[in-house]
Scaffold this active site. Structure first.
Site, PDB file in Angstrom:
ATOM      1  N   CYS C  86       0.838  -1.194   0.000  1.00 43.24           N
ATOM      2  CA  CYS C  86       0.000   0.000   0.000  1.00 43.24           C
ATOM      3  C   CYS C  86       0.877   1.250   0.000  1.00 43.24           C
ATOM      4  O   CYS C  86       1.575   1.498  -0.966  1.00 43.24           O
ATOM      5  CB  CYS C  86      -0.977  -0.045   1.181  1.00 43.24           C
ATOM      6  N   HIS C 195      -3.698  -5.542   1.143  1.00 44.20           N
ATOM      7  CA  HIS C 195      -3.032  -5.910   2.395  1.00 44.20           C
ATOM      8  C   HIS C 195      -3.167  -7.394   2.700  1.00 44.20           C
ATOM      9  O   HIS C 195      -4.189  -7.811   3.239  1.00 44.20           O
ATOM     10  CB  HIS C 195      -3.655  -5.137   3.556  1.00 44.20           C
ATOM     11  N   GLU C 197      -1.494  -8.707   5.019  1.00 45.80           N
ATOM     12  CA  GLU C 197      -1.260  -8.808   6.466  1.00 45.80           C
ATOM     13  C   GLU C 197      -2.545  -8.713   7.277  1.00 45.80           C
ATOM     14  O   GLU C 197      -2.559  -9.084   8.448  1.00 45.80           O
ATOM     15  CB  GLU C 197      -0.249  -7.734   6.913  1.00 45.80           C
TER      16      GLU C 197
END
Ligand SMILES: Nc1ncnc2c1ncn2[C@@H]1O[C@H](COP(=O)(O)OP(=O)(O)O)[C@@H](O)[C@H]1O
Ligand SMILES: [Mg+2]
Lengths: 736, 79, 219, 79
Positions: C86, C195, C197
């Protein structure tokens, strides 16, 4: 620049003759311009709560888990594992009307500061929004700006926006409501308060520099709009979420040391209210030297410094031997850090600027003798309870369902929440739309918080007491529906002009209803905000006591959402009588806002909710959705649309007309999906809880009891149409 | 004709972008920057041959859409 | 694999990233402040998401000129692994470590939603626990994710197999050739907009991002 | 001295903002707009009295920070 202080100025500053007289008595002389500025903002409705305080006292504020109730920057409750949740809701209605993007953005910034000033790391934002008639072109612009503003600020500071609510009604045409809520987490033994202490201790200013922003914002928030107010508007505040993010990190870093004696954000009335409140609460005096205040503009006067509402600033009292530690932290984060005064024992606020004393006011009378009114009230007359048998259904279930799920008040809000970062932090278990309350896990723990905002203003207009009660009950219900134990609420009381007895009557009744619900549900109020004078050209908004609810789940894995899985039995918990008064069916299909709103039986509410929660925690309930706007059928349709799984629904009881059964808005009900209705209903019977099986999930269609069949896909398309169609093409308005 | 509308925050309105740019320029070693203001520029290609009219039109557009009168001011240059 | 997470002022997904890395590697990553200049000892440098310097001026522009970047360039020159997600991806393009640029989303609105990504190659240290062509779910949360590069660059990325992921369904941000992530020519730097994560814990609804971190942990 | 740096997207880089503004102007009834490009303007107040030097410095700032050469071009005007 400095003007003569007299009766005329008092009027301009929003103080009446009697209040002005009181200022003269306290001062024993004509106050200076700066002093008078301090009085006028401290005694504004926004800061002094002069019309509302007598009523707010009726709200229950205590429970064994409440650590700090109203009176601090935010409410604090113990949530287990040695942690506290710190939360509050606050309005930014007037600024959002004038400049929707910045008004909403700075609203988010302001409420974040109220929470992290107490030592909490903010973990979630929510909001409660009310807008005017969608057909009014201005509404579209305001919605666009407010949504961008909330996202623009929240996304940048990295606090997930996980929930909220939106209503439309022409009563908000000239006066939208933007209520923002923040929830933060801190260890119970690391909570920071604002009461100043310690003779000689330095008073420290940190954050952004001061400009001439929003001077008299607090007074403006306490005044009605008229046709000229757009001309008279003071400089609008522009939010700087990047600086706020630095401020959060720097403050939390400093809070890990023992340097802070007291800390308070600079919100409405900026330096004035923060210094007056800190010193006042601590029972000490305070001396400020404005020459040391970091300024963004040149030539600012003492009056301007004291009244500026520049954003992203905090005031702290430090231990004198920790100044260097603190300065190093703020240097690291590139934030201004300035010692602008010290604590005294005079009981006065003394303000110096360019070698002169610009203000010298005794604090006790400034606080204690603030005006307090028990304004006349006029009760809203009770509306008749409508008999559903006398309300004709010309549309049928299928048509009504399609219309309802597509209408502005019930359609999908995905267009809105798709612009809010709801996942940053990596702890969002239930995102917007997935459940009745947002569920946010606590980092590194199993524990999670459930969060919601609720209010049904049309009920509040028809019957403010029932409406106030309903708002609290619905918040409690929404937390329960995910499996959480409701702990406490924050509120945002948005009303019209309190000088009108009918408005004050609405306020008083809403408080009465809220208090009863809080009491019965063990759901105290720990913080809140009052926004009055929400009127444009004499036309008031719907009474809107927005409730922000917080609950806790011991184990985030136990949270359930509304998503309907296949091959489950669908059961409604709670009794259905078919209450159509003030229902959305009556408004959208029947074409009228009429009748008494549904009553809330608090004993039943509690029993039904406690039962549902126990069955969620036992794992029996796989999906749960409270029955609210639009009634049972809308609730089931929402569950179906969330998963894409349809359902086949059975016939309704003969003694209730179909439209009343399926769309009535009786309170205290939940739709649950369970593997085996028989054992569930048996358990409910044993607990004395009314239930009824409504059908079974499966397939891709919703088959209605009258034989109509709608594919879930086509329902979804209808559900999602409104916002996209309304908003597309508005992208050019983008600011920033 | 080409009309260029420059939109800047009004004096006194906080300009977070300008502030951050000034700071970044300082970090890069540009040490003689007193102040930075950040704004927007909108280049309009107008189907109009009269400079006066083009200017009036662009100003109208600025008032109605391109600038937010509450916090921004604008200027128009026509070439 | 010793990992470090670079924190610029305004970065806000560093905690998410730390959780994901720790989950796969078993060790807490080192948090690196943007004014640090020594990255020795790190195998993997991660630049997480957020709004570095408020994303004022241009996303990632100011961070890309921050003191730590010299060390990151050295790390890259040494052949070290770098992951930018990002804002991290934006910073890597601004720093010239990855090609192209990230423009405003085509619809000019922030996009926060799940995005399905298609794995374009599964023979890299980042992607080897996925299959080529596999589609996995990830979280999108950005206002400026519209990948742009000139045609020659795009052709080169395609030709040399440097596209890591593409949007498998809707290309909502308008990225050129639906590109969601790209590699450096030595395949040791990965930049991506969505993302992974935030999708490593079943409680958040999905663990499709975990193989990426598991693969890095095993490197 | 004041230096004004105007940063525009290069030709060939899609400008959705310009397009959206053009569309919105059309909706407002402005029907003679051929094209719209949106860009940024950065006004620098420089501690420098020599116009040539000020310009060179501003250009340096633009190259190093204010514009991204991959997508943007810039021009500098000094007053
Ligand atoms: N409607 C309300 N219900 C409960 N508490 C309230 C309400 N309105 C205000 N309060 C409490 O009064 C105190 C002052 O509120 P406010 O002036 O909004 O604080 P601040 O200036 O910090 O934002 C706070 O503790 C707040 O929680
Ligand atoms: Mg406060």
């Amino acid at each position: 620049m400095e003007r003569d202080v007299n009766q005329a100025l008092a009027r301009e500053f929003g103080l009446n003759a009697e209040e002005y007289q009181r200022v003269l008595t306290i001062m024993g002389r004509t106050p200076s311009f700066t002093e008078f500025g301090v009085f006028s903002v401290m005694w504004s409705e926004h800061c002094s709560y002069k019309s509302s305080r007598v009523w707010l006292k009726q709200l229950p504020t205590k429970a064994p888990w409440v650590i700090h109730g109203p009176g601090e920057n935010a409410g604090v409750v113990a949530i287990g594992d040695g942690l506290a949740a710190i939360f509050k809701m606050e309005s930014h209605n007037h600024p959002s009307f004038i400049e929707p993007y910045q008004g909403a953005a700075t609203g988010v910034g302001g409420i974040l500061r109220d929470v992290f000033t107490m030592g909490a790391r903010p973990i979630a934002n929510l909001n409660a929004l009310r807008f005017g008639n969608p057909n009014n072109p201005r509404t579209r612009r305001i919605v666009d700006g407010v949504v961008r503003g909330i996202g623009g600020y929240g996304n940048c500071v990295g606090v997930p926006t996980v929930g909220g609510e939106i209503n439309f009604h022409p009563a908000y045409d000239g006066n939208p409501l933007v209520n923002a809520m923040t929830v933060g987490i801190a260890p119970v033994d690391r909570i920071f308060l604002s009461a100043a202490a310690g003779l000689g201790n330095p008073v420290v200013y940190v954050g952004s520099k001061t400009g001439r922003d929003g001077i008299h914002g607090a007074t403006m928030a306490s005044a009605e709009f008229d046709a000229n107010s757009e001309e008279k508007r003071p400089t609008v505040q522009v939010g700087d979420p990047f600086t706020e993010k630095l401020l959060i990190e720097a403050c939390l870093e400093l809070m890990a040391t023992d340097a802070i004696v007291a800390i308070q954000d600079m919100g409405a009335a900026g330096l004035t209210s923060s210094s007056v409140e800190m010193a006042g609460k601590g029972g000490v005096g305070i001396e400020l030297n404005l020459d040391n205040v970091p300024a963004r503009e040149i030539g600012m006067t003492a009056y301007e410094f004291m009244l500026s509402e520049s954003q992203e600033r905090m005031l702290m009292v430090l231990r004198p031997d920790r100044e260097d530690v603190a300065r190093a932290i703020f240097d690291k984060w590139d934030l201004d850090f300035a010692i602008i005064g010290h604590i005294t024992d005079t009981g006065r606020i003394t303000v110096r600027h360019q070698g002169e004393i610009k203000a010298d006011i005794p604090l006790a009378p400034l606080n204690d003798q603030a005006p307090l009114y028990t304004r006349p009230t006029l009760e809203t007359s009770k509306k008749e309870a409508l008999n559903p048998a006398r309300i004709e259904d010309r549309v049928g279930l299928t048509g009504a369902l399609r219309t309802l799920i597509a209408c502005p008040d019930l359609c999908s809000r995905a267009w809105v929440w798709d612009q809010y970062d709801s996942t940053v932090g990596g702890q969002t278990v239930k995102r917007p739309g997935a459940a009745d309350a947002a569920v946010v896990k606590l980092e590194g723990l199993k524990r999670a918080l459930a969060l919601t905002t609720d209010c049904t203003p049309r009920y509040c207009l028809a019957d403010p007491e029932a409406g106030g009660m309903q708002a609290v009950a619905e918040a409690w219900r929404n937390l329960t529906a995910v499996g959480a134990r409701p702990l406490a609420i924050t509120d945002n009381m948005n009303f019209g002009n309190p000088e009108k007895p009918e408005i004050m009557g609405q306020f008083a009744a809403a408080i009465r209803g809220m208090a009863a619900a809080c009491e019965a549900l063990d759901f105290p109020v720990v913080s809140g905000n009052v926004s009055l004078y929400n009127e444009t050209e004499g036309r008031g908004i719907l009474p809107t006591p927005a409730i922000g609810g917080l609950g806790v789940l011991e184990d985030a894995a136990q949270a359930v959402g509304i998503s309907l899985a296949p091959w489950l039995d669908i059961v409604v918990v709670g009794a259905t009588k078919g209450w159509l008064g003030q229902s959305l069916w009556l408004r959208e299909i029947g074409g009228r806002e009429d009748g008494a709103p549904p009553p809330v039986d608090l004993t039943v509410e509690r029993a039904n909710g406690d039962f549902v929660r126990s069955r969620i925690l036992s794992g029996e309930i796989r999906a749960c959705h409270d029955v609210a706007d639009g009634g049972i059928l809308v609730a089931i349709a929402e569950m179906a649309m969330e998963s894409g799984t349809g359902a086949r629904l059975s016939a309704h009881p003969r003694d209730i007309p179909g439209h009343a059964f399926w769309f009535g808005e009786d309170q205290g009900r939940y739709i649950v999906a369970v593997p085996d209705h028989a054992s569930f209903i048996r358990a409910a019977e044993a607990a004395g809880i009314p239930t009824m099986k409504l059908g079974t999930s499966g397939g891709g269609d919703l088959t209605l009891p009258d034989g109509g069949t709608i594919s879930v896909e086509s329902l979804r398309a209808d559900h999602q149409r409104f916002f996209k169609a309304w908003m597309d093409g508005d992208a050019a308005e983008n600011r920033s | 004709m080409k009309a260029t509308v420059t939109v800047m925050l009004k004096n006194g309105v906080l300009d977070p972008q300008g502030k951050a740019i000034a700071h970044a320029l300082g970090t890069l070693g540009f040490d003689n920057v007193n102040d930075v203001r950040a704004g927007k520029v909108i280049e309009l290609d107008l189907n109009e041959t009269d400079a006066g009219k083009a200017k009036a039109q662009a100003e109208d557009m600025a008032r109605k859409l391109l600038a937010n009168g509450v916090i921004e001011s604008f200027r128009v240059v026509v070439e | 694999m010793k990992a470090g997470i670079v924190v610029f002022p305004g970065i806000n997904r560093e905690r998410d990233m730390a959780i994901a890395l720790e989950l796969s590697t078993g060790v807490k990553p080192r948090m690196v402040w943007h004014k640090e200049t020594d990255l020795s000892g790190l195998d993997l440098v991660v630049i997480p998401g957020g709004f570095s310097f408020g994303d004022y001026l241009r996303c990632g522009a100011m961070a890309a000129r921050s003191p730590v970047m010299a060390a990151i360039h050295d790390h890259a020159a040494r052949g070290g692994y770098i992951l930018g997600v990002c804002n991290g991806f934006q910073i890597l393009t601004e720093a010239g470590l990855l090609p192209g640029a990230l423009l405003r989303n085509a619809g000019l609105r922030f996009l926060s939603m799940d995005a399905n990504l298609r794995v374009e190659r599964a023979d890299t240290v980042f992607t080897r626990q996925y299959q080529k062509g596999q589609v996995f779910r990830s979280v999108m949360a950005h206002g400026d994710g519209n990948f742009f590069a000139d045609t020659a660059t795009l052709d080169r990325l395609d030709g040399e197999g440097l596209v890591a992921f593409r949007y498998a369904d809707d290309n909502l941000n308008g990225s050129a050739r639906a590109i969601a992530g790209v590699f450096s020519p030595n395949l040791r730097i990965l930049g991506m907009m969505p993302h992974p994560e935030d999708m490593v814990d079943p409680l958040m609804g999905c663990t499709d991002g975990k193989p990426l971190f598991d693969a890095l942990a095993a490197a």
